[in-house]
Design a protein around this motif. Structure first.
Motif, mmCIF file in Angstrom:
data_model
loop_
_atom_site.group_PDB
_atom_site.id
_atom_site.type_symbol
_atom_site.label_atom_id
_atom_site.label_comp_id
_atom_site.label_asym_id
_atom_site.label_seq_id
_atom_site.Cartn_x
_atom_site.Cartn_y
_atom_site.Cartn_z
ATOM 1 N N SER A 166 1.361 7.060 -6.730
ATOM 2 C CA SER A 166 -0.047 6.745 -6.815
ATOM 3 C C SER A 166 -0.761 7.921 -7.474
ATOM 4 N N GLU A 167 -1.728 7.604 -8.286
ATOM 5 C CA GLU A 167 -2.438 8.674 -8.969
ATOM 6 C C GLU A 167 -3.120 9.604 -7.962
ATOM 7 N N THR A 168 -3.435 9.048 -6.799
ATOM 8 C CA THR A 168 -4.115 9.861 -5.783
ATOM 9 C C THR A 168 -3.129 10.583 -4.870
ATOM 10 N N GLY A 169 -1.831 10.427 -5.162
ATOM 11 C CA GLY A 169 -0.847 10.996 -4.223
ATOM 12 C C GLY A 169 0.099 11.994 -4.827
ATOM 13 N N VAL A 170 -0.257 12.582 -5.967
ATOM 14 C CA VAL A 170 0.708 13.457 -6.632
ATOM 15 C C VAL A 170 0.275 14.928 -6.605
ATOM 16 N N ASP A 171 -0.704 15.238 -5.759
ATOM 17 C CA ASP A 171 -1.231 16.603 -5.776
ATOM 18 C C ASP A 171 -0.253 17.623 -5.211
ATOM 19 N N ASP A 172 0.505 17.220 -4.219
ATOM 20 C CA ASP A 172 1.367 18.186 -3.552
ATOM 21 C C ASP A 172 2.739 17.560 -3.311
ATOM 22 N N LEU A 173 3.367 17.162 -4.401
ATOM 23 C CA LEU A 173 4.632 16.449 -4.275
ATOM 24 C C LEU A 173 5.711 17.279 -3.595
ATOM 25 N N ALA A 174 5.640 18.603 -3.758
ATOM 26 C CA ALA A 174 6.690 19.450 -3.202
ATOM 27 C C ALA A 174 6.685 19.426 -1.682
ATOM 28 N N PRO A 222 5.069 13.990 0.001
ATOM 29 C CA PRO A 222 5.357 12.832 -0.821
ATOM 30 C C PRO A 222 4.533 11.630 -0.363
ATOM 31 N N VAL A 223 4.037 10.883 -1.332
ATOM 32 C CA VAL A 223 3.274 9.676 -1.012
ATOM 33 C C VAL A 223 3.913 8.512 -1.751
ATOM 34 N N GLY A 224 4.479 7.585 -1.021
ATOM 35 C CA GLY A 224 5.137 6.455 -1.648
ATOM 36 C C GLY A 224 4.779 5.168 -0.948
ATOM 37 N N THR A 225 5.438 4.081 -1.371
ATOM 38 C CA THR A 225 5.164 2.786 -0.755
ATOM 39 C C THR A 225 6.216 2.409 0.282
ATOM 40 N N GLY A 226 7.175 3.299 0.507
ATOM 41 C CA GLY A 226 8.314 2.975 1.364
ATOM 42 C C GLY A 226 7.973 2.858 2.828
ATOM 43 N N PRO A 227 8.927 2.366 3.619
ATOM 44 C CA PRO A 227 8.701 2.139 5.042
ATOM 45 C C PRO A 227 8.591 3.432 5.850
ATOM 46 N N TYR A 228 9.074 4.531 5.289
ATOM 47 C CA TYR A 228 9.006 5.798 6.018
ATOM 48 C C TYR A 228 8.040 6.766 5.351
ATOM 49 N N VAL A 229 7.464 7.628 6.163
ATOM 50 C CA VAL A 229 6.700 8.754 5.630
ATOM 51 C C VAL A 229 7.325 10.043 6.152
ATOM 52 N N LEU A 230 7.074 11.103 5.416
ATOM 53 C CA LEU A 230 7.590 12.391 5.854
ATOM 54 C C LEU A 230 6.810 12.841 7.078
ATOM 55 N N ASP A 231 7.530 13.166 8.115
ATOM 56 C CA ASP A 231 6.869 13.649 9.316
ATOM 57 C C ASP A 231 6.850 15.179 9.304
ATOM 58 N N THR A 232 8.024 15.765 9.321
ATOM 59 C CA THR A 232 8.098 17.225 9.230
ATOM 60 C C THR A 232 9.260 17.608 8.333
ATOM 61 N N PHE A 233 9.141 18.752 7.707
ATOM 62 C CA PHE A 233 10.244 19.311 6.931
ATOM 63 C C PHE A 233 10.383 20.765 7.332
ATOM 64 N N THR A 234 11.398 21.047 8.111
ATOM 65 C CA THR A 234 11.658 22.421 8.529
ATOM 66 C C THR A 234 12.773 22.957 7.653
ATOM 67 N N ARG A 235 12.411 23.809 6.733
ATOM 68 C CA ARG A 235 13.422 24.326 5.810
ATOM 69 C C ARG A 235 14.537 25.031 6.550
ATOM 70 N N THR A 247 0.829 -1.204 0.000
ATOM 71 C CA THR A 247 0.000 0.000 0.000
ATOM 72 C C THR A 247 0.866 1.257 0.000
ATOM 73 N N PHE A 248 0.278 2.305 -0.525
ATOM 74 C CA PHE A 248 0.902 3.620 -0.417
ATOM 75 C C PHE A 248 0.624 4.193 0.963
ATOM 76 N N SER A 249 1.353 5.199 1.312
ATOM 77 C CA SER A 249 1.182 5.761 2.655
ATOM 78 C C SER A 249 -0.151 6.493 2.796
ATOM 79 N N ASN A 250 -0.838 6.751 1.695
ATOM 80 C CA ASN A 250 -2.183 7.333 1.820
ATOM 81 C C ASN A 250 -3.259 6.258 1.889
ATOM 82 N N GLY A 251 -2.821 5.002 1.987
ATOM 83 C CA GLY A 251 -3.763 3.919 2.176
ATOM 84 C C GLY A 251 -4.136 3.187 0.895
ATOM 85 N N ASP A 252 -3.875 3.801 -0.242
ATOM 86 C CA ASP A 252 -4.246 3.160 -1.497
ATOM 87 C C ASP A 252 -3.350 1.957 -1.794
#
Lengths: 314, 509, 295
Positions: free
Chosen positions: B184-192, B195-208, B114-119
């Motif tokens: 995922s087609e449902t996960g590309v709206d806000d790639l910047a 990110p939505v992928g199938t990997g073991p990690y998800v982005l938690d926070t990004f502090t520029r 599954t993708f991290s958005n559940g799909d």
């Protein structure tokens, strides 16, 4: 007085407009096409053109300026060419960080400089006064980044009592926030204190030479008591002025310390923006910094008009 | 100062293998204790890295920092590059088959991914992702590697067939890079930002300007990584990064930027220094398209004028390896070509005389990267010995360097590490900033692209030698990958041969 | 470093740092003397570097890297095997060069503007000073970073940026000094006699405010030295291989654990130069500041 205040406000607004034109024009002559840079090195001409249209950099400069400047009052700085995210919130984040740093450093500087400066003035004929003057001279001569590097080496690396850098927001963990703030604040504040001490000393010396203070001293009051009774208010005016401007210019001056301590402040944002050719971002940050100085100038001038009866009359 | 001898380095590499073997064993035995949820605090790791991603969207923004953080960790590919062996191994694809004519690739996908958005991740997503690379949505130049794909067919939810328009020895390898990332087609709206992928990690926070935090997800299809929260902290300044490790601000220096400080860490019991290799050839480019470097003799003269060991010693404290062409030692067709143009100032002067040039002035335009600033000063000094005056001009990287050198080709000599994997092909591109145009070299590479695998290696080797003999550039050395880690951190990607800083195998004792 | 005294507003008196009284006078003279000696030392080092340095400061020698102090290399060598003393000497040249150009630029532009503003009765004079105030909003570091972004950072962009940022200080001090001179009786007489304004400015105003201006130049010089160091540290100043104290400091950072000497030497050099120019400026102020005479 009202006329004077209004005139000063008009000048302020004119300065803002002039500054925005200057900043915008300056950035407009930057070499390099933001669209090309954003897309990487061998993007097709079509996609570059499309991106240029998306950025709006294909419009005439005047239109671009109007679009940019009209957003400023509401905090809309546009979207970054590089990260494609809104710039306003980014600047807001960074301003907070830098403000913490600058205000704490200034507070530290005040705490050190006020007593030392008064002491140096009151005892200006004795050895202790000379020592304070000498130390403040040395303090000014040490670049704040050198001070920072040495502080890190001693307190973070050798002794391991404080972190070497980084930033923890106060809301997230107040204790860590303070621990991370100590060294950069000291690096910045001590140098500030050295500068400020000289101003406090000279302001106090000036007041001490005023007739009313001399009279008070002739009546047998010591210099400090004479000062306490009659002079602090008058000595405070020039010191407050300098202080206010220090805070304003420190917003960018802190960049060196931010770099040493890896603090995500406004100055680092400016440097990153410059390196990535993130034009709008650089433009926005520069504008914020410039407005800060102009605003402080305005406040100081208004303060003068209100406080100082001579200026009020004139 | 004393430099690590080859012998010592060989030993270090040996020790490394042992450590890595030990680590997998270690994680096996520690299973019971970490299996007790009541006691185990979430394990965390802070890694210091140099370059911060400008955005999180590598489909439209160039730069190595984005895949470094996200590839294999957040996004997964059908096949990945093993950081140990440098070989292509299955990831999202359980298995794959290549037809005899090299035109058809059949991938069998893992189930229940599954993708991290559940799909759910299915063959449709593979088709979508590959076709998306070919579409306008992707703008970075790397997408060109996907143009060879003729069609993608979904034969079942777990099977997908990719037809190439011509055979390629390169395409599968490219699928291990960012262009092979599955979206995922449902996960590309806000790639910047998301990110939505199938990997073991998800982005938690990004502090520029500061850090990026990855956290594990509960519904990962494969084996969950040992470390539950990883913070990637970015440091512009190498010293600041070192200080952070020394004072406990981070646990790992992902890539050491200041090799001179290595001695400090090597002497400290708290840390372990890992030395691996990278794909980064430090290329001293010479503008082949204009005088004086349009003359092969002048280019060869430069190569003979340089004492590359001295440059390596000064720039990387002796770590790294001399190569002699555009191939890192980890590639199958690597061959030590350092003897093609050995350090020989007399020979350099003779070549210059033969070419009829004297008092040569060249514009040496370099990026403001630490290694380039350091190495260029040594190069300048050595070139002065044979009568070449290289005028160093430092340009901000990326913007100004890309503009002046890369785009406008307005330079005589430059210096930058080319870190993309298997990138010898850039010398075949006549528009590339090297200005190197050689039909023979181009045809060798072309043949190699469609040859069978044995011939492929042979032809690639031949091309590399050709490049070196032609002095298309000088290859100073391949950058070392220097990692400093606290003793309890194991399983770090020692060799940086993929685009990813692969965190999935990292453990903390 | 942006905490420059140049940010003092017009309404505020220049800080008077020399103390009165016999002891104070003596101390001020001592300060002047120390300042002069330190500045002299830096200038002398820079001048000598034109004719002699122990080694070629740019000579890279990978066999002589990171040597400690010895008879051959008094302060040792850096990671390139370059002689630190020779680097330091050339760095003095860079520092002075940046200072001279920056302060010179500020003086050449700022003084005429200030004097003009003091003599002008039209709106133009006021406009000049308003523009001057606007310029104050662009500190040296900010300007230098902007210039670096547009033209590519170099010694030139750094010193022009520092110079432009210093203009307001000169314009203000020139204006306030000129206003004082203009109100003196002999100038009023000269005006009444129908002398042209340019003539008055050249003959009466400039000579009388020269002391103030020299003081300002000395103080600005100190600020310029600090600014150059900070910019080189950030990578927006002097470019390699030209030696500069700020860059020496930046390059030596990675050796902080092993050879802190490499960072301390340029650090001390910067401090010496800044201290020298500040002391010199303060000492001179005591001599020149007309306000002090009647106290």
């Amino acid at each position: 007085m009202l006329v004077q205040v209004l005139r000063r406000l008009a000048v302020f607004v004119l300065s803002l407009v002039a500054a925005s034109v200057l900043v915008f024009a300056f950035m407009a002559v930057l070499p390099g096409d933001p669209a090309q840079i954003a897309l990487g090195v061998s993007a097709t001409p079509e996609s570059v053109a499309a991106t240029r249209a998306a950025f709006g950099t294909d419009r005439p400069l005047v239109v671009q300026y109007a679009g940019w400047v009209s957003g400023l009052p509401v905090g809309d700085f546009g979207s970054s060419y590089v990260s494609r995210t809104a710039i306003g919130p980014q600047i807001l984040d960074r301003v907070q960080v830098t403000l913490w740093l600058v205000l704490c450093a200034t507070a530290l500087a005040l705490v050190l400089a006020l007593p030392l400066g008064v002491l140096a003035a009151a005892r200006h004929r004795s050895a202790s006064g000379a020592v304070v003057s000498g130390v403040s001279q040395l303090g000014i001569a040490v670049p704040s980044f050198l001070a920072g590097i040495l502080l890190v080496t001693v307190f973070a690396v050798r002794l391991g009592v404080l972190p070497s850098g980084g930033w923890v927001p106060p809301a997230q963990n107040p204790g860590e926030f303070v621990r991370h703030l100590v060294l950069p604040v000291v690096a910045l504040g001590v140098v500030q204190a050295a500068v400020l001490t000289r101003y406090v000393r000279s302001a106090v010396l000036d007041v001490l030479r005023e007739d009313y203070v001399r009279t008070a001293r002739a009546k047998g009051l010591g210099p400090l008591r004479a000062l306490a009774r009659h002079g602090f208010r008058n000595a405070a005016i020039p010191v407050v002025t300098v202080l206010a401007l220090q805070v304003a210019t420190l917003l960018i001056g802190a960049v060196v310390v931010e770099r040493v301590f890896v603090i995500p402040g406004l100055g680092s944002l400016l440097l990153d923006g410059t390196a990535n050719r993130d034009l709008l971002l650089v433009q926005g940050v520069v504008m914020v910094l410039v407005v800060a100085v102009l605003l402080v100038n305005l406040l100081v001038d208004l303060l003068y008009t209100v406080i100082d009866p001579r200026l009020r009359a004139g | 100062m004393s430099l690590p001898s080859r012998r010592r380095r060989a030993l270090a590499a040996g020790a490394l293998a042992v450590v890595l073997a030990g680590c997998s064993a270690g994680s096996g035995t520690s299973e019971p204790s970490s299996g007790d949820p009541a006691e185990a605090a979430p394990s965390t790791l802070a890694v210091g890295l140099a370059a911060e991603p400008a955005s999180l969207d590598f489909t439209t923004t160039d730069g190595a920092a984005i895949p470094e953080a996200l590839l294999y960790n957040v996004y997964e590919t059908l096949v990945k590059l093993d950081s140990e062996s440098g070989e292509v191994v299955p990831l999202l694809a359980e298995d794959y088959e290549v037809s005899d004519d090299g035109l058809t690739y059949t991938f069998t996908l893992h189930e229940d991914v599954t993708f991290s958005n559940g799909d759910e991740f299915t063959a449709d997503d593979v088709k979508y992702s590959i076709e998306r690379v070919q579409s306008e949505a992707w703008t970075v130049s790397l997408k060109e590697a996907m143009s060879i794909v003729g069609s993608v067919e979904v034969s079942s939810p777990t099977e997908v067939v990719v037809n190439l328009s011509e055979p390629s020895n390169d395409w599968l390898y490219r699928m291990t890079t960012r262009i092979g990332a599955m979206f995922s087609e449902t996960g590309v709206d806000d790639l910047a930002n998301t990110p939505v992928g199938t990997g073991p990690y998800v982005l938690d926070t990004f502090t520029r300007g500061d850090s990026l935090t990855l956290a594990t997800r509960d519904d990962y299809w494969g084996e969950a990584p040992d470390v539950e929260e990883v913070t990637l902290r970015y440091f512009e300044d190498a010293t600041a990064m070192n200080n952070a490790l020394l004072s406990g601000g981070i646990d790992v220096i992902g890539t050491l930027q200041s090799p001179e400080s290595l001695e400090r860490f090597a002497d400290d019991d708290r840390f372990e220094v890992l030395e691996g290799t990278t794909n980064g050839e430090l290329v001293l480019s010479m503008n082949n398209a204009r005088p004086p470097f349009d003359d092969v003799r002048v280019r060869q003269a430069v190569r003979h004028a340089l004492d590359r060991q001295a440059i390596l010693d000064t720039t990387y404290a002796g770590y790294g390896e001399l190569i002699g062409s555009m191939v890192p030692p980890t590639d199958p067709w690597y061959e030590d070509l350092t003897d093609v143009a050995p350090y020989d100032p007399a020979q350099a002067q003779a070549l210059l005389a033969e070419a009829g040039v004297s008092d040569l002035n060249v514009a040496f335009r370099i990026p403001n990267l630490p290694y380039a600033v350091t190495a260029s000063q040594v190069v300048k000094s050595q070139l002065a010995e044979v009568g070449i005056n290289a005028e160093i001009e430092v340009l901000e990287f990326p913007a100004r360097w890309l503009d002046v050198v890369f785009q406008q080709n307005d330079y005589d000599m430059s210096l930058i590490a080319h870190v993309e994997p298997r990138d010898m092909t850039i010398f075949a591109d006549p528009d590339y900033y090297f200005g190197y145009v050689d039909p023979e070299f181009q045809s060798t590479l072309e043949q190699a692209g469609t040859a069978d695998s044995e011939q492929y290696v042979e032809l690639m080797r031949q091309a590399a030698r050709q490049l070196s003999e032609d002095a298309a550039a000088d290859w100073l050395f391949v950058l070392p990958n220097l990692i400093v880690a606290e003793q309890d951190v194991q399983g770090l990607p020692v060799n940086r041969v993929s685009e990813s800083f692969d965190l999935t195998g990292v453990t903390r004792a | 470093m942006s905490t420059a005294p140049d940010s003092q507003p017009a309404a505020q008196p220049a800080p008077v740092l020399g103390a009165r009284g016999p002891a104070g006078r003596r101390r001020a003279t001592a300060g002047l003397l120390i300042g002069a000696v330190l500045v002299g030392l830096v200038v002398l080092t820079a001048l000598v570097s034109f004719v002699w340095t122990p080694y070629d400061p740019l000579q890279v020698d990978s066999t002589a890297r990171l040597l400690g102090p010895s008879g051959e290399h008094l302060l040792g060598t850096d990671k390139f095997g370059r002689d630190t003393v020779s680097q330091l000497m050339l760095g003095a040249r860079t520092t002075l060069f940046v200072g001279f150009i920056a302060v010179g630029l500020a003086a050449v532009v700022g003084i005429p503007l200030g004097v003009f503003a003091s003599m002008s009765t039209s709106w133009l004079g006021a406009a000049v000073m308003r523009a001057n105030d606007l310029l104050l909003a662009f500190p040296a570091l900010l300007l230098a970073i902007m210039f670096g972004a547009v033209f590519g950072a170099s010694t030139l962009t750094a010193m022009v940026a520092i110079g432009i940022a210093t203009i307001p200080a000169f314009a203000r001090i020139a204006r306030s000094g000129a206003l004082q001179v203009l109100s003196t009786e002999y100038v009023l007489a000269a005006r009444a006699a129908g002398r042209r304004r340019v003539g008055i400015a050249v003959r009466h105003v400039l000579p009388n405010i020269s002391g103030l201006l020299i003081v300002q130049a000395s103080v600005s010089f100190a600020i310029a030295v600090l600014a150059e160091a900070a910019l080189s540290f950030l990578g927006f100043g002097t470019r390699p291989p030209t030696p500069s104290w700020g860059r020496m400091l930046q390059e030596s950072q990675e050796f902080l654990y092993l050879t802190p000497r490499l960072a301390l030497v340029p650090g001390i050099a910067i401090a010496v130069a800044v201290l020298g120019f500040n002391l010199l400026g303060d000492g001179l102020r005591d001599r020149f500041d007309p306000k002090l005479e009647d106290r």
